[in-house]
Design a protein around this motif. Structure first.
Motif, PDB file in Angstrom:
ATOM      1  N   GLN A   8       0.821  -1.203   0.000  1.00  0.00           N
ATOM      2  CA  GLN A   8       0.000   0.000   0.000  1.00  0.00           C
ATOM      3  C   GLN A   8       0.858   1.258   0.000  1.00  0.00           C
ATOM      4  OE1 GLN A   8      -2.545  -0.479   3.397  1.00  0.00           O
ATOM      5  NE2 GLN A   8      -4.105  -1.603   2.234  1.00  0.00           N
ATOM      6  N   ARG A   9       2.035   1.196   0.553  1.00  0.00           N
ATOM      7  CA  ARG A   9       2.932   2.345   0.594  1.00  0.00           C
ATOM      8  C   ARG A   9       3.732   2.505  -0.700  1.00  0.00           C
ATOM      9  NH1 ARG A   9       5.462   0.778   6.131  1.00  0.00           N
ATOM     10  NH2 ARG A   9       3.600   0.880   7.406  1.00  0.00           N
ATOM     11  N   ASN A  10       3.863   1.450  -1.444  1.00  0.00           N
ATOM     12  CA  ASN A  10       4.660   1.473  -2.667  1.00  0.00           C
ATOM     13  C   ASN A  10       3.967   2.359  -3.718  1.00  0.00           C
ATOM     14  OD1 ASN A  10       6.214   0.965  -4.866  1.00  0.00           O
ATOM     15  ND2 ASN A  10       6.195  -1.267  -4.647  1.00  0.00           N
ATOM     16  N   LYS A  11       4.703   3.344  -4.248  1.00  0.00           N
ATOM     17  CA  LYS A  11       4.114   4.275  -5.220  1.00  0.00           C
ATOM     18  C   LYS A  11       3.763   3.586  -6.536  1.00  0.00           C
ATOM     19  CE  LYS A  11       6.114   8.557  -3.600  1.00  0.00           C
ATOM     20  NZ  LYS A  11       6.884   9.747  -3.970  1.00  0.00           N
ATOM     21  N   THR A  12       4.517   2.589  -6.927  1.00  0.00           N
ATOM     22  CA  THR A  12       4.229   1.883  -8.179  1.00  0.00           C
ATOM     23  C   THR A  12       2.884   1.182  -8.097  1.00  0.00           C
ATOM     24  OG1 THR A  12       6.590   1.524  -8.548  1.00  0.00           O
ATOM     25  CG2 THR A  12       5.071   0.153  -9.799  1.00  0.00           C
ATOM     26  N   VAL A  13       2.652   0.539  -6.974  1.00  0.00           N
ATOM     27  CA  VAL A  13       1.381  -0.172  -6.806  1.00  0.00           C
ATOM     28  C   VAL A  13       0.245   0.827  -6.619  1.00  0.00           C
ATOM     29  CG1 VAL A  13       0.115  -1.793  -5.330  1.00  0.00           C
ATOM     30  CG2 VAL A  13       2.504  -2.222  -5.890  1.00  0.00           C
ATOM     31  N   PRO A  18      -2.936   1.319 -11.242  1.00  0.00           N
ATOM     32  CA  PRO A  18      -4.216   1.864 -11.722  1.00  0.00           C
ATOM     33  C   PRO A  18      -4.083   2.617 -13.053  1.00  0.00           C
ATOM     34  CG  PRO A  18      -3.982   2.309  -9.397  1.00  0.00           C
ATOM     35  CD  PRO A  18      -2.676   1.746  -9.868  1.00  0.00           C
ATOM     36  N   MET A  19      -2.964   3.327 -13.209  1.00  0.00           N
ATOM     37  CA  MET A  19      -2.753   4.044 -14.466  1.00  0.00           C
ATOM     38  C   MET A  19      -2.600   3.073 -15.622  1.00  0.00           C
ATOM     39  SD  MET A  19      -2.581   6.932 -15.768  1.00  0.00           S
ATOM     40  CE  MET A  19      -1.888   7.953 -17.013  1.00  0.00           C
ATOM     41  N   LEU A  20      -1.865   2.017 -15.427  1.00  0.00           N
ATOM     42  CA  LEU A  20      -1.679   1.002 -16.456  1.00  0.00           C
ATOM     43  C   LEU A  20      -3.010   0.339 -16.805  1.00  0.00           C
ATOM     44  CD1 LEU A  20       0.478  -0.411 -18.165  1.00  0.00           C
ATOM     45  CD2 LEU A  20       0.662  -2.105 -16.363  1.00  0.00           C
ATOM     46  N   LEU A  21      -3.797   0.029 -15.783  1.00  0.00           N
ATOM     47  CA  LEU A  21      -5.121  -0.552 -16.027  1.00  0.00           C
ATOM     48  C   LEU A  21      -6.021   0.417 -16.794  1.00  0.00           C
ATOM     49  CD1 LEU A  21      -5.852  -2.341 -12.636  1.00  0.00           C
ATOM     50  CD2 LEU A  21      -5.416  -3.396 -14.855  1.00  0.00           C
TER      51      LEU A  21
END
Length: 106
Positions: A8-13, A18-21
């Motif tokens: 949850q803290r990871n900026k990529t996740v 969500p951006m990729l989706l």
């Protein structure tokens, strides 16, 4: 539990997935919507079968040589250029003026 909090803290996740989706999902969604658009255009373009047969016959029967023969028969010496009405002019009134001018000339 530790792994879930770190994810949850990871900026990529948090932002990247969500951006990729959104990008990939939007691409597929747009493809479906544009396909609906093109299918609707195909349906509108379909002609009545009897009318389509007439159009195809007319296209096949027109030959360049026949059109040339028709043009040779026209009398171009008596041809007269008549101006059409302007957008701000009343077309019916202008047509009446042209007819009266033509009657006076004949």
């Amino acid at each position: 539990m530790f792994n879930l909090k770190s994810l949850q803290r990871n900026k990529t996740v948090k932002y990247g997935v969500p951006m990729l989706l959104l990008v990939v999902g939007g691409s597929f969604g747009l493809r479906e919507f544009t396909q609906i658009r093109y299918d609707a255009q195909k349906i509108r373009r379909k002609l009545d079968p009897s009318l389509e047969a007439k159009v195809n016959v007319q296209r096949q029967s027109t030959v360049l040589q026949e059109e040339y023969e028709k043009m040779k028969e026209l009398n171009l010496e008596e041809w007269k250029n008549i101006r059409g009405p302007r957008p701000w002019e009343d077309s019916r009134e202008y047509q009446e003026q042209q007819r009266t001018r033509q009657d006076r000339e004949d």
